[in-house]
Motif scaffolding. Structure first.
Motif, PDB file in Angstrom:
ATOM      1  N   SER A 372      39.715  47.761  46.169  1.00  0.00           N
ATOM      2  CA  SER A 372      39.085  46.459  46.293  1.00  0.00           C
ATOM      3  C   SER A 372      37.626  46.583  46.752  1.00  0.00           C
ATOM      4  O   SER A 372      36.725  45.974  46.172  1.00  0.00           O
ATOM      5  CB  SER A 372      39.887  45.609  47.279  1.00  0.00           C
ATOM      6  N   GLU A 381      37.936  39.044  51.548  1.00  0.00           N
ATOM      7  CA  GLU A 381      38.481  38.929  50.190  1.00  0.00           C
ATOM      8  C   GLU A 381      39.575  39.962  49.969  1.00  0.00           C
ATOM      9  O   GLU A 381      40.626  39.667  49.384  1.00  0.00           O
ATOM     10  CB  GLU A 381      37.370  39.121  49.150  1.00  0.00           C
ATOM     11  N   THR A 382      39.316  41.166  50.473  1.00  0.00           N
ATOM     12  CA  THR A 382      40.310  42.220  50.327  1.00  0.00           C
ATOM     13  C   THR A 382      41.597  41.856  51.052  1.00  0.00           C
ATOM     14  O   THR A 382      42.698  42.013  50.522  1.00  0.00           O
ATOM     15  CB  THR A 382      39.744  43.536  50.892  1.00  0.00           C
ATOM     16  N   GLN A 385      43.271  38.753  49.131  1.00  0.00           N
ATOM     17  CA  GLN A 385      43.736  38.874  47.750  1.00  0.00           C
ATOM     18  C   GLN A 385      44.482  40.151  47.449  1.00  0.00           C
ATOM     19  O   GLN A 385      45.159  40.240  46.424  1.00  0.00           O
ATOM     20  CB  GLN A 385      42.536  38.757  46.804  1.00  0.00           C
ATOM     21  N   VAL A 386      44.347  41.152  48.311  1.00  0.00           N
ATOM     22  CA  VAL A 386      45.055  42.398  48.024  1.00  0.00           C
ATOM     23  C   VAL A 386      46.051  42.745  49.118  1.00  0.00           C
ATOM     24  O   VAL A 386      47.225  42.985  48.853  1.00  0.00           O
ATOM     25  CB  VAL A 386      44.045  43.551  47.833  1.00  0.00           C
ATOM     26  N   PRO A 389      48.929  39.863  49.773  1.00  0.00           N
ATOM     27  CA  PRO A 389      49.936  39.865  48.711  1.00  0.00           C
ATOM     28  C   PRO A 389      50.780  41.136  48.712  1.00  0.00           C
ATOM     29  O   PRO A 389      51.995  41.075  48.508  1.00  0.00           O
ATOM     30  CB  PRO A 389      49.108  39.760  47.428  1.00  0.00           C
ATOM     31  N   ALA A 390      50.149  42.284  48.955  1.00  0.00           N
ATOM     32  CA  ALA A 390      50.926  43.524  48.929  1.00  0.00           C
ATOM     33  C   ALA A 390      51.904  43.566  50.092  1.00  0.00           C
ATOM     34  O   ALA A 390      52.989  44.127  49.978  1.00  0.00           O
ATOM     35  CB  ALA A 390      49.992  44.733  48.980  1.00  0.00           C
TER      36      ALA A 390
END
Ligand SMILES: Nc1ncnc2c1ncn2[C@@H]1O[C@H](COP(=O)(O)OP(=O)(O)O)[C@@H](O)[C@H]1O
Ligand SMILES: [Mg+2]
Lengths: 486, 265
Positions: A372, A381-382, A385-386, A389-390
């Protein structure tokens, strides 16, 4: 022979067996270990296992079954006509047991002499006083038949104990000798140890499983007794909770369930954002030094006993909320309220949510972050959005775990939420929860076999079903996400 | 020898994209990169080779300031991208990384759909003004990443469900989607089987049309196959830098020769 002595002797035989077995294996190959299938100590262990395991198993079974046998022999001595009104054979038998163990203690301490006991059958008042001296209080007068039964109880017990000691020792020697004689260099002693360890592990886990099953079974049993006295539909759908001492109670779970869920909801509203955000800060933003300081401090919160949180709710948070929110807003004048209990419970759950989420976020591989950042994403943002969710399945699992803790929490709600069973939306009103009512129904003065007491088990079972449902839901969600992302 | 001279001419024509001067990197007290000077040309594949632990990844990560994300890392010296110092306080590393894309050793698709993986960068940087334009970017990137045909029917399925080679091409496509000018690749084929490696190498050769590519590799055959320029690192020093053909056929430094002939590993 006292049990502990017997245990020691069997253990000693086990150790002797170990030494002998080891020596026999070594002698068989003239000290050349390479010619043995296993290392010498494994041969010793084989004999050790055979010396102690069958003996102890027999002892355990014997000790479990012995009381039933004695009871069946002794209970015939009680004349059914002598049982007083409102009493039963089982109550009398429990007197018998208590008196016989009291006699044992009295003899041990020298208060009574064994030889005198038979003469005392006509002087039961003195006996009663003597028993009182050694701390055994007997409720009613001791009847002669009861005393005789107690004496019989003791004598059968003593005989059986002697027989058991002999049988256990014999078994230990026989099994050890049998194993010892079979030790040859080809004997696979290593595999015996392996099997024994496996059995030990299986036993440990079955203890855990069996107790769970046992607890659930006893809950179900008492609950079914309750529903013989109180209709299920009333319990599930009645919106009033109003137990009476003299029967005719309304025992509807809905107000309690509502209170439980409302308090838990408020608690999660506090704990989830705060816990999750602090976990994100600690895992993603904080420098190492901040983390080594802040993490333990947050975890200290988890070590505070819930009763202390309860006090905090009762003395600080409750009055504060009442004086600055509830009264000025005209929402009530109670210091115990859903809000009070919920807020404090939320604080209690923060470390729970944050340390679980922290572990989960840390478990997201660094390569996700690199990917990311490598695309020019900022830190938040990382995270959004990453990383979240993970980590989501794990985070949801953590939240549901926190929810089941909130639902089962007792002390904070006892002190913070109040005792009034109500169906209301106003969070500043006192309400009560399932756990609070379980406590108050069981500690009340009512008879055990009344619906007012037994309802506690039905409430307990309902609580169990709710938390079980939550856990199943958590597992299901986690599995769905796994399928999606793996 | 004719074709080799042809490549030389082609390289001479390219302008310098990145110029690094006197770069040092420290991890705490470890001196990982020692006074490295290198010029990376436009529309060229530059390979970094050298024994493992010599600092190839570290230097590569300087070029898009990924070392900023490591607490203990310290970088000094100057690295110019199109004549602008990327370590200048005025430069936003986040913006820089959109311009200098990166592909990692292990394929690292996000746990999202194939479409969302590609759309991640464009969305963050606002490269598309609508759904249609985003679709277009996604398709174009996947085509450039040479994976469109394989995934066009399952764009909504998770990127993590692809095979290793497909995942790596997806990651390359993801990096391309932000329209970078430079593409950094850190051993992009080390987790792939030979067939997937061949596909990725072919892709790298095509990417040279539009980007300047820097690839770290431990395979000298790969460096020889895909690159026009090669830099050989050893223990943090840039030992030798030049045309790939020269480095492999006629190295100047004895350490380079030892490494290439397999005497330093
Ligand atoms: N995050 C880090 N923290 C500390 N030292 C590091 C870190 N990353 C790399 N290093 C050190 O820097 C040196 C160069 O590493 P690296 O650039 O990964 O080598 P290469 O990619 O050539 O195998 C090695 O000695 C390594 O131990
Ligand atoms: Mg590396």
């Amino acid at each position: 022979m006292a049990i502990w002595l017997l245990v020691l002797i069997v253990l000693a035989m086990g150790f002797a067996g170990f030494v002998l077995g080891r020596k026999r294996a070594l002698n068989a190959v003239g000290g050349n270990i390479r010619n043995l299938h296993s290392l010498p100590s494994y041969y010793g262990q084989t004999v050790f296992i055979f010396a102690i395991v069958p003996a102890f198993l027999l002892m355990i079974c014997w000790l479990i079954l012995e009381p039933f046998y004695i009871e069946s022999r002794v209970s015939g001595m009680i004349d059914p006509t002598e049982i007083a009104d409102g009493s039963s054979t089982s109550l009398v038998m429990s007197d018998v047991r208590r008196i016989s163990s009291g006699l044992d203690t009295a003899v041990d301490r020298g208060v009574l002499r064994e030889g005198d006991l038979d003469g005392m059958r006509n002087d039961l008042d003195t006996l009663r006083a003597r028993l009182g001296d050694v701390g055994v209080a007997v409720g009613s007068d001791i009847k002669q038949s009861v005393f005789l039964a107690a004496q019989e109880y003791r004598s059968i017990g003593a005989t059986l104990r002697g027989v058991m000691s002999g049988v256990v020792l014999l078994l230990s020697i026989a099994a050890a000798a049998w194993a010892f004689l079979r030790l040859t260099p080809e004997f696979r002693a290593r595999n015996v140890t392996e099997a024994a360890i496996k059995v030990l592990l299986i036993l440990a886990s079955s203890v855990a499983v069996m107790t769970t099953i046992g607890i659930v079974m006893s809950l179900i049993f008492e609950t079914s007794n309750f529903f013989k006295m109180y209709p299920l539909s009333e319990f599930l759908f009645s919106t009033t909770w109003n137990p009476q001492f003299r029967g005719g109670s309304d025992l509807g779970i809905l107000p309690l369930l509502w209170g439980t869920l409302y308090v838990s909801f408020v608690a999660l509203l506090v704990a989830v954002p705060v816990g999750l955000f602090s976990a994100i800060y600690l895992a993603e933003y904080a420098t190492k030094r901040v983390r080594t300081f802040a993490k333990p401090v947050i975890e200290i919160l988890a070590g505070i006993p819930t009763i202390v949180y309860g006090l905090f709710a009762l003395i600080t948070v409750g009055p504060l909320l009442r004086d600055y929110f509830a009264q000025p807003l005209g929402l009530g004048a109670s210091s115990s309220s859903v809000m009070t209990a919920g807020l404090v419970m939320g604080i209690m759950l923060i470390p729970f949510v944050s340390s679980l989420s922290d572990d989960i976020i840390n478990a997201v591989p660094q390569s996700m972050r690199d990917g990311s950042y490598g695309l020019g994403a900022t830190q938040s943002e990382t995270v959004r959005q990453v990383i979240i969710p993970a980590a989501l399945p794990g985070i949801i699992g953590a939240i549901l775990l926190a929810a089941s803790r909130a639902i089962g929490e007792t002390m904070i709600v006892v002190l913070g939420a109040g005792a009034a069973a109500k169906l209301s939306l106003n969070p500043f009103e006192a309400m009560t929860t399932i756990t609070v009512k379980i406590v108050s129904q069981l500690t009340g003065d009512t008879e055990f076999a009344s619906p007012e007491t037994l309802v506690a088990f039905a409430l307990g079972l309902s609580l169990f079903v709710v938390t079980l449902g939550l856990n199943v839901l958590a597992l299901w969600i986690v599995r769905r996400y796994r399928e999606q992302y793996e | 020898m004719d074709d080799l001279r042809g490549i030389e001419r082609a390289i001479e024509m390219q302008e310098t994209k990145i110029a690094a001067k006197g770069v040092d990197v420290f991890y705490g007290d470890t001196h990982a990169i020692k006074d490295v000077n290198v010029e990376i040309a436009e529309k060229t594949v530059t390979a970094f080779i050298g024994p493992s632990g010599c600092g190839k990844s570290t230097f590569l990560r300087c070029l898009n300031r990924m070392n900023d994300t490591i607490d203990v890392a310290r970088v000094s010296g100057s690295i110019m991208l199109d004549g602008e110092d990327i370590y200048d306080p005025k430069v936003d590393p986040v913006q820089l990384r959109a311009k200098v894309g990166m592909v990692f050793q292990k394929p690292n698709p996000f746990p999202k759909s194939i479409y969302d993986n590609i759309a991640y960068g464009p969305r963050i940087h606002g490269l598309a003004s609508g759904k249609a334009e985003l679709d277009e970017i996604v398709e174009k990137s996947l085509r450039r990443g040479a994976i469109w045909e394989e995934v066009k029917d399952r764009l909504d399925q998770p990127g993590t469900g692809l095979s290793g080679g497909q995942q790596q091409r997806l990651c390359i496509a993801r990096a391309i989607a932000t329209e970078p000018e430079v593409l950094l690749m850190d051993e992009p084929c080390s987790a792939l089987d030979p067939i997937a490696t061949a596909q990725v190498e072919e892709l790298i050769d095509e990417l040279r049309q539009n980007y300047s590519v820097v690839i770290v590799t431990h395979s000298m055959q790969q460096a020889a196959r895909v690159s026009q320029k090669t830099a050989f690192f050893h223990l943090g020093d840039l030992v030798e830098f030049g045309e790939t053909a020269t480095i492999f056929t006629n190295p100047v430094d004895s350490r380079t020769e030892s490494y290439i002939t397999g005497r330093i590993g």
